[in-house]
Scaffold this motif. Structure first.
Motif, PDB file in Angstrom:
ATOM      1  N   GLY A   1     -50.635  -0.095 -10.910  1.00 54.15           N
ATOM      2  CA  GLY A   1     -49.870   0.243 -12.103  1.00 54.15           C
ATOM      3  C   GLY A   1     -50.554  -0.183 -13.381  1.00 54.15           C
ATOM      4  O   GLY A   1     -49.982  -0.077 -14.470  1.00 54.15           O
ATOM      5  N   SER A   2     -51.781  -0.649 -13.276  1.00 60.27           N
ATOM      6  CA  SER A   2     -52.542  -1.132 -14.425  1.00 60.27           C
ATOM      7  C   SER A   2     -53.590  -0.106 -14.832  1.00 60.27           C
ATOM      8  O   SER A   2     -54.433   0.287 -14.019  1.00 60.27           O
ATOM      9  N   ASP A   3     -53.573   0.316 -16.077  1.00 60.13           N
ATOM     10  CA  ASP A   3     -54.591   1.251 -16.562  1.00 60.13           C
ATOM     11  C   ASP A   3     -55.991   0.655 -16.443  1.00 60.13           C
ATOM     12  O   ASP A   3     -56.960   1.374 -16.177  1.00 60.13           O
ATOM     13  N   THR A   4     -56.099  -0.656 -16.642  1.00 59.52           N
ATOM     14  CA  THR A   4     -57.398  -1.317 -16.526  1.00 59.52           C
ATOM     15  C   THR A   4     -57.960  -1.168 -15.123  1.00 59.52           C
ATOM     16  O   THR A   4     -59.132  -0.824 -14.926  1.00 59.52           O
ATOM     17  N   LEU A   5     -57.108  -1.402 -14.132  1.00 60.24           N
ATOM     18  CA  LEU A   5     -57.566  -1.291 -12.753  1.00 60.24           C
ATOM     19  C   LEU A   5     -57.762   0.163 -12.335  1.00 60.24           C
ATOM     20  O   LEU A   5     -58.670   0.470 -11.557  1.00 60.24           O
ATOM     21  N   LEU A   6     -56.916   1.065 -12.816  1.00 57.38           N
ATOM     22  CA  LEU A   6     -57.097   2.479 -12.499  1.00 57.38           C
ATOM     23  C   LEU A   6     -58.472   2.951 -12.968  1.00 57.38           C
ATOM     24  O   LEU A   6     -59.145   3.727 -12.276  1.00 57.38           O
ATOM     25  N   GLN A   7     -58.891   2.482 -14.119  1.00 54.87           N
ATOM     26  CA  GLN A   7     -60.214   2.839 -14.622  1.00 54.87           C
ATOM     27  C   GLN A   7     -61.302   2.210 -13.756  1.00 54.87           C
ATOM     28  O   GLN A   7     -62.293   2.863 -13.405  1.00 54.87           O
ATOM     29  N   ALA A   8     -61.118   0.924 -13.392  1.00 55.16           N
ATOM     30  CA  ALA A   8     -62.107   0.242 -12.543  1.00 55.16           C
ATOM     31  C   ALA A   8     -62.203   0.905 -11.166  1.00 55.16           C
ATOM     32  O   ALA A   8     -63.271   0.933 -10.556  1.00 55.16           O
ATOM     33  N   MET A   9     -61.088   1.443 -10.682  1.00 60.08           N
ATOM     34  CA  MET A   9     -61.060   2.128  -9.382  1.00 60.08           C
ATOM     35  C   MET A   9     -61.601   3.558  -9.465  1.00 60.08           C
ATOM     36  O   MET A   9     -61.730   4.229  -8.445  1.00 60.08           O
ATOM     37  N   ASN A  10     -61.856   4.041 -10.681  1.00 61.87           N
ATOM     38  CA  ASN A  10     -62.286   5.423 -10.926  1.00 61.87           C
ATOM     39  C   ASN A  10     -61.243   6.425 -10.436  1.00 61.87           C
ATOM     40  O   ASN A  10     -61.574   7.463  -9.852  1.00 61.87           O
ATOM     41  N   ARG A  11     -59.981   6.141 -10.746  1.00 62.23           N
ATOM     42  CA  ARG A  11     -58.911   7.040 -10.318  1.00 62.23           C
ATOM     43  C   ARG A  11     -58.775   8.249 -11.258  1.00 62.23           C
ATOM     44  O   ARG A  11     -58.127   9.227 -10.901  1.00 62.23           O
ATOM     45  N   GLN A  12     -59.291   8.159 -12.456  1.00 58.52           N
ATOM     46  CA  GLN A  12     -59.382   9.305 -13.368  1.00 58.52           C
ATOM     47  C   GLN A  12     -58.028   9.807 -13.882  1.00 58.52           C
ATOM     48  O   GLN A  12     -57.849  11.002 -14.131  1.00 58.52           O
ATOM     49  N   TYR A  13     -57.060   8.914 -13.989  1.00 59.74           N
ATOM     50  CA  TYR A  13     -55.801   9.220 -14.663  1.00 59.74           C
ATOM     51  C   TYR A  13     -55.244   7.920 -15.227  1.00 59.74           C
ATOM     52  O   TYR A  13     -55.708   6.825 -14.881  1.00 59.74           O
ATOM     53  N   THR A  14     -54.278   8.037 -16.108  1.00 59.74           N
ATOM     54  CA  THR A  14     -53.619   6.876 -16.701  1.00 59.74           C
ATOM     55  C   THR A  14     -52.190   6.787 -16.201  1.00 59.74           C
ATOM     56  O   THR A  14     -51.664   7.727 -15.598  1.00 59.74           O
ATOM     57  N   MET A  15     -51.545   5.679 -16.471  1.00 64.99           N
ATOM     58  CA  MET A  15     -50.146   5.536 -16.084  1.00 64.99           C
ATOM     59  C   MET A  15     -49.275   6.536 -16.820  1.00 64.99           C
ATOM     60  O   MET A  15     -48.300   7.054 -16.250  1.00 64.99           O
ATOM     61  N   ASN A  16     -49.589   6.860 -18.049  1.00 61.99           N
ATOM     62  CA  ASN A  16     -48.799   7.862 -18.778  1.00 61.99           C
ATOM     63  C   ASN A  16     -48.851   9.215 -18.073  1.00 61.99           C
ATOM     64  O   ASN A  16     -47.839   9.925 -17.982  1.00 61.99           O
ATOM     65  N   HIS A  17     -50.030   9.575 -17.573  1.00 57.80           N
ATOM     66  CA  HIS A  17     -50.165  10.831 -16.833  1.00 57.80           C
ATOM     67  C   HIS A  17     -49.335  10.780 -15.553  1.00 57.80           C
ATOM     68  O   HIS A  17     -48.629  11.740 -15.219  1.00 57.80           O
ATOM     69  N   TYR A  18     -49.415   9.667 -14.849  1.00 58.13           N
ATOM     70  CA  TYR A  18     -48.656   9.533 -13.596  1.00 58.13           C
ATOM     71  C   TYR A  18     -47.154   9.612 -13.872  1.00 58.13           C
ATOM     72  O   TYR A  18     -46.421  10.310 -13.159  1.00 58.13           O
ATOM     73  N   TYR A  19     -46.700   8.919 -14.903  1.00 58.73           N
ATOM     74  CA  TYR A  19     -45.275   8.968 -15.261  1.00 58.73           C
ATOM     75  C   TYR A  19     -44.827  10.393 -15.602  1.00 58.73           C
ATOM     76  O   TYR A  19     -43.692  10.783 -15.314  1.00 58.73           O
ATOM     77  N   SER A  20     -45.717  11.178 -16.205  1.00 59.65           N
ATOM     78  CA  SER A  20     -45.347  12.559 -16.565  1.00 59.65           C
ATOM     79  C   SER A  20     -45.111  13.402 -15.312  1.00 59.65           C
ATOM     80  O   SER A  20     -44.233  14.275 -15.305  1.00 59.65           O
ATOM     81  N   ILE A  21     -45.877  13.141 -14.245  1.00 58.35           N
ATOM     82  CA  ILE A  21     -45.664  13.854 -12.978  1.00 58.35           C
ATOM     83  C   ILE A  21     -44.325  13.453 -12.374  1.00 58.35           C
ATOM     84  O   ILE A  21     -43.549  14.300 -11.918  1.00 58.35           O
ATOM     85  N   ILE A  22     -44.052  12.147 -12.372  1.00 60.70           N
ATOM     86  CA  ILE A  22     -42.785  11.643 -11.815  1.00 60.70           C
ATOM     87  C   ILE A  22     -41.599  12.242 -12.567  1.00 60.70           C
ATOM     88  O   ILE A  22     -40.603  12.659 -11.962  1.00 60.70           O
TER      89      ILE A  22
END
Length: 339
Positions: free
Chosen positions: A167-188
């Protein structure tokens, strides 16, 4: 098996000779199909169910994942072949199909074939199909059109697996997930709007290199905000060959375990509350087996893929029923057949 239809004989030769070389091509024309008509008679564990692989490989290169290195680039199999294969399955008694891909949302991007939501709709419209599932979706490629297709086709499971990982944008970037929490929330938000009773499941990792207490709290807060029906939770462990393997494993194992325990408990509490919302609702289910607790009861999955227990026997296995959910015991729903 994607590279050679003779994988069994290759392994046998290796066992006998202890030395064998085999060239594995990444050319589409050299791949052994997983949707060949001869596979129709190969039964899954549930004889009315069949998994259908629609693509192979992955090019997302998440920092913790070895899959792109061992499976290679994305290869989407022909949509017409997939549809024809699904027709053949249904003609041979299959009533439930699960479409599989490392990232189904990328289907067709490599080949110029139809997008995944069009493939999903084409299969959902085949006569004789009771239920259609799909796994797995990647948030960065999730197309809202998928939700409209699900809404318009009652045979498609109201069950979406959408791996979050952190749930951390910092870790999502480090994991190379290529999306942000705002993007994920928009899908939900779109899921809740178009499919208000849908179940949402996810994958979560704790202890990824560099994860701070704040990062972990962001994950807990995301879980509480989103209210997942189910989550598959893991402690990070380094995998040689991945980008993350080169990073210092900075989170002590004791801390990883503490965070994992807290995460699991949080998910369980939320899951229990989510299941309560289904009491007094009516849904379809397919019976899968005799209940482990009573030979006079059977267990099946609802259209949201929640397990549910109803009265029944061996003769009900594989059949589809409409049921009303009447109670929740522990984490198991109980229902009654509707008149």
């Amino acid at each position: 098996p994607y590279h050679s239809p003779n994988i069994g004989s290759i392994i046998k030769k290796f066992i006998q000779n202890q030395s064998i070389s085999e060239y594995t091509s990444q050319d589409v024309k050299d791949f052994a199909s997983r949707i060949h008509p001869s596979l129709v008679t190969h039964k899954d564990e549930l004889p009315w169910h069949k998994c259908v692989t629609i693509s192979h490989g992955c090019e997302n290169y998440c920092a913790y994942c070895i899959v792109p290195y061992v499976r290679g680039k994305l290869i989407s199999f022909s949509s017409q072949q997939i549809i024809d294969y699904c027709k053949l399955l249904i003609d041979n008694g299959i009533t439930e199909i699960t479409l599989l891909g490392q990232n189904v949302n990328q289907y067709g991007q490599d080949s110029g074939d139809i997008p995944f939501y069009t493939l999903l709709e084409s299969i959902a419209m085949l006569p004789g199909l009771y239920k259609l599932n799909f796994l797995t979706s990647h948030p960065k490629d999730f197309n809202i059109e998928i939700l409209h297709v699900i809404k318009d086709n009652p045979v498609i499971a109201r069950s979406i697996h959408l791996p979050l990982q952190s749930g951390s944008d910092t870790l999502l970037q480090a994991m190379n997930r290529q999306y942000t929490m705002n993007h994920y929330y928009s899908i939900i938000e779109a899921i809740h709007k178009l499919l208000p009773m849908a179940s949402i499941s996810t994958d979560l990792i704790v202890g990824f290199p560099g994860e701070t207490q704040k990062d972990f709290e962001d994950t807990i807060n995301a879980v509480r905000t989103i209210q997942f029906d189910e989550a598959f939770t893991y402690k990070y462990s380094p995998r040689e060959g991945t980008k993350a393997f080169t990073l210092p494993d900075s989170v002590p194992d004791t801390v990883k375990q503490e965070r994992l325990d807290m995460l699991i408990q949080t998910v369980r509490e939320i899951s229990q509350k989510r299941l309560m919302h289904h009491i007094h609702t009516t849904t379809d289910m397919i019976v899968e087996r005799i209940s482990k607790k009573s030979k006079n009861e059977v267990m099946g999955k609802t259209i949201c893929n929640h397990p549910v227990i109803i009265k029944g026997g061996k003769e009900d296995i594989g059949k589809k029923y409409t049921v009303t959910i009447v109670s929740l015991k522990g984490s198991t729903l109980y229902g009654e057949r509707s008149a």
